[in-house]
Design a protein around this motif. Sequence first.
Motif, PDB file in Angstrom:
ATOM      1  N   LYS A   1       2.086  -3.459  -4.557  1.00 20.39           N
ATOM      2  CA  LYS A   1       3.476  -3.023  -4.556  1.00 20.39           C
ATOM      3  C   LYS A   1       3.569  -1.610  -3.984  1.00 20.39           C
ATOM      4  O   LYS A   1       4.466  -1.287  -3.213  1.00 20.39           O
ATOM      5  CB  LYS A   1       4.011  -3.060  -5.993  1.00 20.39           C
ATOM      6  CG  LYS A   1       5.499  -2.841  -6.098  1.00 20.39           C
ATOM      7  CD  LYS A   1       5.970  -3.054  -7.536  1.00 20.39           C
ATOM      8  CE  LYS A   1       7.446  -2.721  -7.675  1.00 20.39           C
ATOM      9  NZ  LYS A   1       7.763  -2.282  -9.038  1.00 20.39           N
ATOM     10  N   ASN A   2       2.611  -0.790  -4.390  1.00 23.62           N
ATOM     11  CA  ASN A   2       2.598   0.598  -3.930  1.00 23.62           C
ATOM     12  C   ASN A   2       1.189   1.144  -4.158  1.00 23.62           C
ATOM     13  O   ASN A   2       0.430   0.576  -4.937  1.00 23.62           O
ATOM     14  CB  ASN A   2       3.627   1.421  -4.711  1.00 23.62           C
ATOM     15  CG  ASN A   2       4.186   2.558  -3.889  1.00 23.62           C
ATOM     16  OD1 ASN A   2       3.560   3.000  -2.926  1.00 23.62           O
ATOM     17  ND2 ASN A   2       5.358   3.024  -4.260  1.00 23.62           N
ATOM     18  N   GLY A   3       0.866   2.235  -3.515  1.00 29.75           N
ATOM     19  CA  GLY A   3      -0.463   2.782  -3.735  1.00 29.75           C
ATOM     20  C   GLY A   3      -0.752   4.001  -2.887  1.00 29.75           C
ATOM     21  O   GLY A   3      -0.033   4.288  -1.926  1.00 29.75           O
ATOM     22  N   VAL A   4      -1.785   4.724  -3.300  1.00 27.42           N
ATOM     23  CA  VAL A   4      -2.227   5.902  -2.537  1.00 27.42           C
ATOM     24  C   VAL A   4      -3.749   5.919  -2.479  1.00 27.42           C
ATOM     25  O   VAL A   4      -4.417   5.283  -3.295  1.00 27.42           O
ATOM     26  CB  VAL A   4      -1.751   7.231  -3.175  1.00 27.42           C
ATOM     27  CG1 VAL A   4      -0.240   7.355  -3.115  1.00 27.42           C
ATOM     28  CG2 VAL A   4      -2.252   7.362  -4.613  1.00 27.42           C
ATOM     29  N   GLN A   5      -4.273   6.654  -1.496  1.00 25.59           N
ATOM     30  CA  GLN A   5      -5.708   6.773  -1.370  1.00 25.59           C
ATOM     31  C   GLN A   5      -6.101   8.222  -1.169  1.00 25.59           C
ATOM     32  O   GLN A   5      -5.535   8.907  -0.309  1.00 25.59           O
ATOM     33  CB  GLN A   5      -6.203   5.938  -0.190  1.00 25.59           C
ATOM     34  CG  GLN A   5      -7.694   5.773  -0.125  1.00 25.59           C
ATOM     35  CD  GLN A   5      -8.441   6.753   0.770  1.00 25.59           C
ATOM     36  OE1 GLN A   5      -9.619   6.570   1.010  1.00 25.59           O
ATOM     37  NE2 GLN A   5      -7.802   7.796   1.276  1.00 25.59           N
TER      38      GLN A   5
END
Length: 327
Positions: free
Chosen positions: A168-172
């Motif tokens: 759905k959403n995310g960061v790295q």
Amino acid sequence: SKKIKLGIVGYGNLGKGAVKAIKETRDMELVAIFTRRDPKDLDMNEPNVKAVHISDAVDYKDKIDVMLLCGGSATDLPEQTPHFASMFNTVDSYDTHAKIPEFYQSVHEAASKNNTTAIISVGWDPGLFSINRVMAESVLPNGETYTFWGKGLSQGHSDAVRRVEGVKNGVQYTIPAEDAIEKVRSGQNPELTTAEKHRRVCYIVPEEGADKAEIENTIKTMPNYFADYDTEVNFITEEELNRDHSKAPHGGFVIRGGNTGEDNKQIYEFSLKLDSNPEFTSSVLVAYARAAYRLSNEKQFGAKTVYDVAPGHISERSAEELRRDYL
Ligand code: NDP
């Protein structure tokens, strides 16, 4: 004198940063933002900026000198850059390093055929870091160059995880290994694999009912982006993401340890420490738009990279002023 007229294609992080970056210049102005969404739906906190549907961009061929292409590298730019380079001078920030040669070819074909200038893969890496890698190596041929990234949120890699099914959403975040940096700075020229230099840590908000194991596996085995790295995947809630991961800091180091003469160590280091990766990247795009405009006036058509652009071409100052005050 007449200002250079710019358009922005894609109103994401880079597109928003580009609006601000253009305002900091004296010789360029924004004509319009082009989007695939309904222009009315953009959250425009900029009152005097015009938003236009991307399909109407063709009407602006004579009204815009350079298009800043602010789409994502994973799927937008491979389509958008050749398409827009067939109508406009362009600058983009394509950052899938392993695919730059084929990307260059397709853009070069479109730009050469239509007498436009398309500067590809501009930003800080690729971009300013690339320039420094080549400078350091050319000056110190006997040595070793190292690039470290972070700690920082990588737009390219976050973009890639967000496109994984069930995400759905995310960061790295990319995290450099401190002990590795110290070894390099001391001039030891150690052998380091990419995984020894960095780790990749992802924070993912899954869609309801999504298969977490499947998401984790897809990310960890993604070629070019994650497969070669020690990658950690954490699942969090949307709330946690908004609370803890809403800033986009980044930075990094290009370091070359070289030897000259009998036994003299020479350390070349370039570093960036950025509060906002997208705002900095769009600032680089805007500076290179000046170069795209000038190269096109000189009839230097086709795809170009930062290696083809002389530093004087990105400066707002004249060659005479640069010689007098900056050498
Ligand atoms: P975003 O994901 O924010 O934006 C990409 C595109 O997605 C936009 O052009 C926009 O197109 C669309 N979009 C954005 N927000 C929304 C939304 N709320 N709803 C629907 N669509 C949306 O990417 P970034 O701007 O952060 O980064 C773009 C690329 O820049 C990255 O993929 C990365 O590869 C590259 N980059 C390169 C760097 C370098 O040093 N070379 C450094 C940093 C980034 P539209 O308006 O048409 O819908």
